[in-house]
Motif scaffolding. Structure first.
Motif, PDB file in Angstrom:
ATOM      1  N   VAL A 403      -5.163  26.151  48.347  1.00 56.28           N
ATOM      2  CA  VAL A 403      -4.178  26.686  47.403  1.00 56.28           C
ATOM      3  C   VAL A 403      -2.963  25.774  47.410  1.00 56.28           C
ATOM      4  O   VAL A 403      -2.407  25.481  48.476  1.00 56.28           O
ATOM      5  N   LEU A 404      -2.538  25.339  46.230  1.00 53.02           N
ATOM      6  CA  LEU A 404      -1.488  24.336  46.139  1.00 53.02           C
ATOM      7  C   LEU A 404      -0.184  24.799  46.773  1.00 53.02           C
ATOM      8  O   LEU A 404       0.484  24.036  47.466  1.00 53.02           O
ATOM      9  N   LYS A 405       0.188  26.052  46.549  1.00 47.95           N
ATOM     10  CA  LYS A 405       1.462  26.532  47.081  1.00 47.95           C
ATOM     11  C   LYS A 405       1.457  26.594  48.605  1.00 47.95           C
ATOM     12  O   LYS A 405       2.526  26.603  49.233  1.00 47.95           O
ATOM     13  N   ASP A 406       0.272  26.638  49.212  1.00 45.06           N
ATOM     14  CA  ASP A 406       0.169  26.674  50.665  1.00 45.06           C
ATOM     15  C   ASP A 406       0.001  25.293  51.279  1.00 45.06           C
ATOM     16  O   ASP A 406      -0.053  25.159  52.506  1.00 45.06           O
ATOM     17  N   CYS A 407      -0.120  24.259  50.456  1.00 43.99           N
ATOM     18  CA  CYS A 407      -0.285  22.898  50.978  1.00 43.99           C
ATOM     19  C   CYS A 407       1.008  22.441  51.648  1.00 43.99           C
ATOM     20  O   CYS A 407       2.110  22.795  51.210  1.00 43.99           O
ATOM     21  N   PRO A 411       3.736  14.746  53.943  1.00 44.39           N
ATOM     22  CA  PRO A 411       2.462  14.053  53.725  1.00 44.39           C
ATOM     23  C   PRO A 411       1.548  14.115  54.941  1.00 44.39           C
ATOM     24  O   PRO A 411       2.017  14.224  56.088  1.00 44.39           O
ATOM     25  N   ALA A 412       0.254  14.059  54.688  1.00 45.09           N
ATOM     26  CA  ALA A 412      -0.724  13.914  55.764  1.00 45.09           C
ATOM     27  C   ALA A 412      -0.770  12.437  56.144  1.00 45.09           C
ATOM     28  O   ALA A 412      -1.055  11.579  55.307  1.00 45.09           O
ATOM     29  N   ARG A 413      -0.477  12.139  57.395  1.00 49.52           N
ATOM     30  CA  ARG A 413      -0.408  10.751  57.857  1.00 49.52           C
ATOM     31  C   ARG A 413      -1.774  10.304  58.371  1.00 49.52           C
ATOM     32  O   ARG A 413      -2.300  10.896  59.315  1.00 49.52           O
ATOM     33  N   LEU A 414      -2.302   9.269  57.730  1.00 49.79           N
ATOM     34  CA  LEU A 414      -3.609   8.745  58.098  1.00 49.79           C
ATOM     35  C   LEU A 414      -3.408   7.626  59.108  1.00 49.79           C
ATOM     36  O   LEU A 414      -2.967   6.524  58.754  1.00 49.79           O
ATOM     37  N   SER A 415      -3.688   7.907  60.374  1.00 55.81           N
ATOM     38  CA  SER A 415      -3.454   6.937  61.448  1.00 55.81           C
ATOM     39  C   SER A 415      -4.721   6.756  62.256  1.00 55.81           C
ATOM     40  O   SER A 415      -5.590   7.639  62.329  1.00 55.81           O
ATOM     41  N   VAL A 416      -4.848   5.602  62.899  1.00 55.48           N
ATOM     42  CA  VAL A 416      -6.016   5.267  63.718  1.00 55.48           C
ATOM     43  C   VAL A 416      -5.905   5.997  65.051  1.00 55.48           C
ATOM     44  O   VAL A 416      -4.884   5.885  65.742  1.00 55.48           O
ATOM     45  N   PRO A 437      -6.629  21.163  46.257  1.00 59.10           N
ATOM     46  CA  PRO A 437      -7.003  22.430  45.623  1.00 59.10           C
ATOM     47  C   PRO A 437      -7.679  22.181  44.276  1.00 59.10           C
ATOM     48  O   PRO A 437      -7.644  21.083  43.724  1.00 59.10           O
ATOM     49  N   GLN A 438      -8.328  23.244  43.759  1.00 55.18           N
ATOM     50  CA  GLN A 438      -8.950  23.125  42.451  1.00 55.18           C
ATOM     51  C   GLN A 438      -7.907  22.732  41.407  1.00 55.18           C
ATOM     52  O   GLN A 438      -6.816  23.299  41.367  1.00 55.18           O
ATOM     53  N   HIS A 439      -8.231  21.768  40.589  1.00 52.12           N
ATOM     54  CA  HIS A 439      -7.334  21.192  39.576  1.00 52.12           C
ATOM     55  C   HIS A 439      -6.143  20.467  40.215  1.00 52.12           C
ATOM     56  O   HIS A 439      -5.157  20.186  39.543  1.00 52.12           O
ATOM     57  N   GLY A 440      -6.223  20.175  41.520  1.00 51.46           N
ATOM     58  CA  GLY A 440      -5.153  19.448  42.189  1.00 51.46           C
ATOM     59  C   GLY A 440      -5.402  17.953  42.199  1.00 51.46           C
ATOM     60  O   GLY A 440      -6.427  17.450  41.716  1.00 51.46           O
ATOM     61  N   LEU A 514      -1.311   4.248  58.615  1.00 49.75           N
ATOM     62  CA  LEU A 514      -1.724   3.256  57.631  1.00 49.75           C
ATOM     63  C   LEU A 514      -1.511   3.721  56.197  1.00 49.75           C
ATOM     64  O   LEU A 514      -1.310   2.909  55.296  1.00 49.75           O
ATOM     65  N   MET A 515      -1.567   5.045  55.967  1.00 51.99           N
ATOM     66  CA  MET A 515      -1.426   5.573  54.619  1.00 51.99           C
ATOM     67  C   MET A 515      -0.946   7.020  54.704  1.00 51.99           C
ATOM     68  O   MET A 515      -1.185   7.715  55.698  1.00 51.99           O
ATOM     69  N   GLU A 516      -0.250   7.472  53.656  1.00 50.69           N
ATOM     70  CA  GLU A 516       0.225   8.843  53.570  1.00 50.69           C
ATOM     71  C   GLU A 516      -0.392   9.500  52.338  1.00 50.69           C
ATOM     72  O   GLU A 516      -0.448   8.893  51.265  1.00 50.69           O
ATOM     73  N   ALA A 517      -0.862  10.747  52.509  1.00 52.71           N
ATOM     74  CA  ALA A 517      -1.539  11.463  51.429  1.00 52.71           C
ATOM     75  C   ALA A 517      -0.791  12.756  51.120  1.00 52.71           C
ATOM     76  O   ALA A 517      -0.385  13.489  52.037  1.00 52.71           O
ATOM     77  N   PHE A 518      -0.598  13.038  49.822  1.00 57.11           N
ATOM     78  CA  PHE A 518       0.035  14.260  49.351  1.00 57.11           C
ATOM     79  C   PHE A 518      -0.973  15.021  48.490  1.00 57.11           C
ATOM     80  O   PHE A 518      -1.781  14.412  47.778  1.00 57.11           O
TER      81      PHE A 518
END
Length: 817
Positions: A403-407, A411-416, A437-440, A514-518
């Motif tokens: 659910v988008l409002k609960d995200c 950012p989610a940090r992608l690290s080794v 989420p759906q449609h996200g 290495l990368m950040e994800a939203f």
């Protein structure tokens, strides 16, 4: 061979004398035999000046030597941002003697710590001997030229040849490289970044062997399980033409080694062939091509020789010779145990598998023999006779939000992940599965900077590469840094896989983000890339999945930023169009904030070779349902100075002049109106000497022949329409005072008459008095008659004109000229 040891030091007596008005002043005394150079990386700007007596010399660089005190001034407040310092010393060797210790130490040069410093030892040997540098006290580890050392101290080894200098390698402290021998001449240097003190170190320099190769590097394999990487000289550029390189490996007892070529390119040869040779004591030489499987060395020391051919350097299809090799070692008959606990790693899974079915390696998890192992929590692993090159270790992790409002807002940090050292093989790749989420939408950015897509003519040469794919496996593209793609948005489940170039491990990147994800709201396209090109640096953008075509009905957009006073040149290279069974493919370019399109083409329309766009724009592409063929494009974007800049400047100047003209025109109109208003309030002058005139700049009165007193500039309504007023009086509409009383004016030859009213009111002669006309009557609406312009009104009865009162000579109207 005994040799006389000589202590060589870099010694600088440096004192800060003053920092006044942004000028840094230093007093420097170089050590005897040492040359100190201060140079700027800029063509213009801050200068460095030296004082020799009363003579002051300034420039972009200065060279100090001969143990002579010199005053140095920098004409800017922060010269360390512009200038770098090189401290060099020459070392020459005879056939028997050359040197002793080289000591690295900061000896009081504290003000120079703010500068980037390079310490250089120039080495020269007497043929046929080589010059030898011993690193056995600390050891060195070779790294990619684009990488940096953890402590900031990096060493560089060069060999000097008649054809030019050759970069043998870049190294960090602590490693298996214990010795280097250079033929004829070369240099060994140490780079220290600004703000860091020079670490203490010691190296021996002596007369070496008679070698036939460019250089000879000695590598000491450590005991136990280990792995190291080596690079050919000039990497990632070509190894010198028709030259030879040697590595000598010292292998411990009861150990075996294996070599693996991670990255190799072969040139087009005119003479001879490229090859590798293996030499070991008690065995004959083994000569193999670069494409042959490389053998295992069961035991004992050995030498690896790399030979280049006479290359066809004129051919663009000949990339040259480069080699990246991995040397792995393990103890024979050795069993290694490893306990893992991944329960605290947030859903991380570890995957271990054998790469060679013929390998004697045995892997067990909780005492059960396995060919493949997956670890998700606590497990105990054992490895028997498993060299690192026989095992591959990868990691996976899933990050999702329903659910988008609960995200999470962060950012989610992608690290080794950091794995225990008991694993025999290093981590080769990490894969993150991202499920919005759906449609996200998944939005990706890299803390290392903008990305670029790995494409022909825009390859990735750094140590790591990111592979972006959709969740079902469709590849979007391979990316690395640095580039121009600031942000990637993908409207579906996807995966991000990071791996080392050419099979390199990720050991040195442990715990590095290495990368950040939203997770964000949905987007209209399936893919959106935000791009910020730089001037004179072409950017290549490929459709997702290139060289494979886009998915049916899929869409992609690039939002491209163009700096002010620049324009973007777009070229659609490697354009492949399908035959569509439903809908059409489309390539569209549209300026940001504009409704009209700059460019639009379908698959059945001929594309332009190049288009130019001024300002930020969208590049949109969409696919049809292909019946035959694929839709794929590579777009080349290059920024140039806008050709319309001169026209814009000219139009701006014209606009400014037009504005100034309008302002001046308005001011003139205001001044004229004020002047007229001022004249409207002027009063007549009574002059008992004979004439009346108006005050102001009119000057003295003129005679009737010279002036225009008999010409009316304007006549009041009461004077023009007097006959109407009389008629109104007869009809009883106006009173007897609604018309002007008779006035007997003067002539120029007469003195002005004094009116009866003036006599009755005892108004003194010669006093200013304004001439006032009687007010206009208030006319009832039923008797108001519209007056038309340019029409002279007369009385209806001509006889009335004869009976009209004599108004006398004309007076100058009030406010006239």
């Amino acid at each position: 061979m005994s040799s006389t040891r000589v202590t060589l030091r870099f010694f600088l007596l440096t004192f800060v004398t003053a920092t006044v008005s942004g000028v840094l002043k230093l007093s420097i005394t170089p050590d005897r035999g040492t040359t100190l150079s201060i140079s700027s990386s800029q063509v213009k700007g801050c200068k460095v000046c030296t004082w020799a007596g009363r003579l002051r010399q300034c420039g972009l660089s200065v060279v100090l030597k001969d143990n002579t005190p010199v005053s140095v001034e920098f004409e800017c407040p922060r010269p360390q941002d512009v200038f770098s310092v090189e401290i060099a010393r020459n070392i020459e060797c005879t056939t028997k003697l050359c040197t002793g210790h080289i000591i690295q130490a900061d000896t009081g040069s504290l003000p120079l710590l703010d500068f980037n410093r390079k310490f250089i030892w120039n080495l020269k040997a007497s043929a046929p001997k080589a010059v030898k540098i011993d690193f056995s006290n600390t050891g060195l580890r070779q790294i990619n030229p684009s990488d940096s050392c953890p402590d900031g101290h990096s060493y560089n080894l060069q060999a000097f040849q008649t054809s030019g200098n050759v970069a043998v390698g870049k190294y960090c402290r602590t490693g298996p490289v214990v010795c280097a021998q250079i033929l004829n001449q070369g240099s060994f240097s140490l780079d220290v970044p600004a703000g860091q003190k020079l670490q203490n170190g010691q190296f021996d320099v002596s007369v070496g062997e008679e070698i036939k190769s460019l250089t000879k590097i000695t590598v000491m394999i450590p005991k136990g399980t280990s792995s190291l990487e080596l690079l050919s000289p000039n990497y990632p550029d070509s190894f010198p033409d028709d030259d030879v390189m040697q590595w000598y490996f010292q292998v411990p007892d009861k150990h075996r080694t294996a070599l693996q070529f991670l990255n190799v390119t072969k040139p087009r040869c005119l003479k001879k062939e490229t090859a590798v040779e293996y030499h070991s004591k008690g065995r004959g030489a083994m000569v193999l091509s670069l494409s042959d499987p490389q053998p295992e060395q069961n035991q004992g020391d050995f030498t690896l020789t790399l030979r280049n051919c006479e290359m066809d350097i004129r051919s663009a299809a000949s990339p040259g010779l480069l080699l990246n090799l991995r040397v792995s070692s393990s103890r024979t008959g050795l069993t290694v145990s490893c306990k893992l606990d991944l329960s605290r790693m947030g859903g991380l899974s570890l995957h271990i598998e054998k790469l060679r079915p013929a390998s004697v390696c045995q892997m067990r998890v909780n005492s059960v023999l396995k060919e493949k192992i997956t670890v998700t929590s606590k497990s105990e692993l054992t490895f028997k006779d498993c060299p690192p090159e026989d095992i591959q270790v990868t990691a996976t992790k899933t990050i999702e939000c329903s659910v988008l409002k609960d995200c999470p807002k962060t950012p989610a940090r992608l690290s080794v992940p950091l794995l225990p050292p008991c694993l025999l093989a290093p981590l080769s790749s990490v894969t993150w599965t991202l499920r919005p989420p759906q449609h996200g939408t998944v939005e990706l950015t890299s803390p290392f900077g903008p990305l670029k897509q790995s494409l022909p003519g825009q390859q990735c040469n750094n140590s790591i590469v990111f592979k972006l794919s959709e969740d079902h496996g469709t590849t979007i593209g391979h990316f690395c840094t640095p580039g121009a793609i600031q942000k990637v948005q993908i409207h579906t489940n996807m995966t991000v896989t990071v791996s080392g170039m050419g099979g390199k491990s990720l050991r040195t990147l442990s715990k590095t983000v290495l990368m950040e994800a939203f997770f964000k709201e949905g987007i209209s396209e399936r893919y959106i890339f935000t791009v910020s090109p730089k001037r004179d640096t072409p950017v290549l953008l490929a459709t997702p999945g290139w060289p494979v075509g886009m998915k049916s009905y899929s869409t992609v957009s690039w939002i491209v930023s163009v700096p002010p006073r620049m324009e973007a040149h777009l070229m659609f290279t490697k354009l492949s169009q399908p035959k569509c069974s439903n809908r059409h493919t489309n390539i569209r370019v549209q300026r940001v904030g504009r409704l009209e399109e700059e460019y639009s083409r379908r698959e059945d329309e001929e594309a332009l070779s190049e288009i130019t766009v001024n300002g930020n724009f969208y590049l949109n592409m969409s696919n049809c349902m292909p019946e035959k063929g694929d839709f794929s494009v590579i777009t080349k974007i290059t920024l140039h100075k806008s050709k319309n800049l001169l026209l814009t400047i000219i139009l701006s100047v014209v606009a400014v002049l037009l504005v100034i003209f309008v302002i001046v025109l308005v001011v003139v109109c205001v001044v004229i109106r004020k002047k007229k208003k001022k004249l409207d309030h002027e009063i007549s002058i009574y002059n008992p000497n004979g004439t009346s005139f108006l005050p102001g700049p009119n000057g003295f009165p003129k005679t009737r022949e010279d002036n225009e007193s008999h010409v009316y500039a304007s006549i009041e309504d009461t004077l023009v329409y007097t006959h109407l007023l009389r008629k109104g009086a007869e009809m009883g509409i106006y009173g007897e005072f609604d018309t002007h009383p008779p006035f007997s004016g003067q002539t120029d030859s007469q003195k002005p008459l004094v009116s009866k009213i003036a006599a009755d009111d005892d108004i003194p002669v010669g006093v200013y008095e304004k001439f006032q006309a009687p007010p206009l009557p208030i006319r009832p609406p039923s008797h108001v008659k519209a007056i038309q312009d340019n029409v002279i009104y007369q009385t209806e009865d001509p006889s009335e004109e004869e009976n009209s009162p004599n108004l006398g000579p004309r007076l100058e109207p009030e406010g006239g000229n």
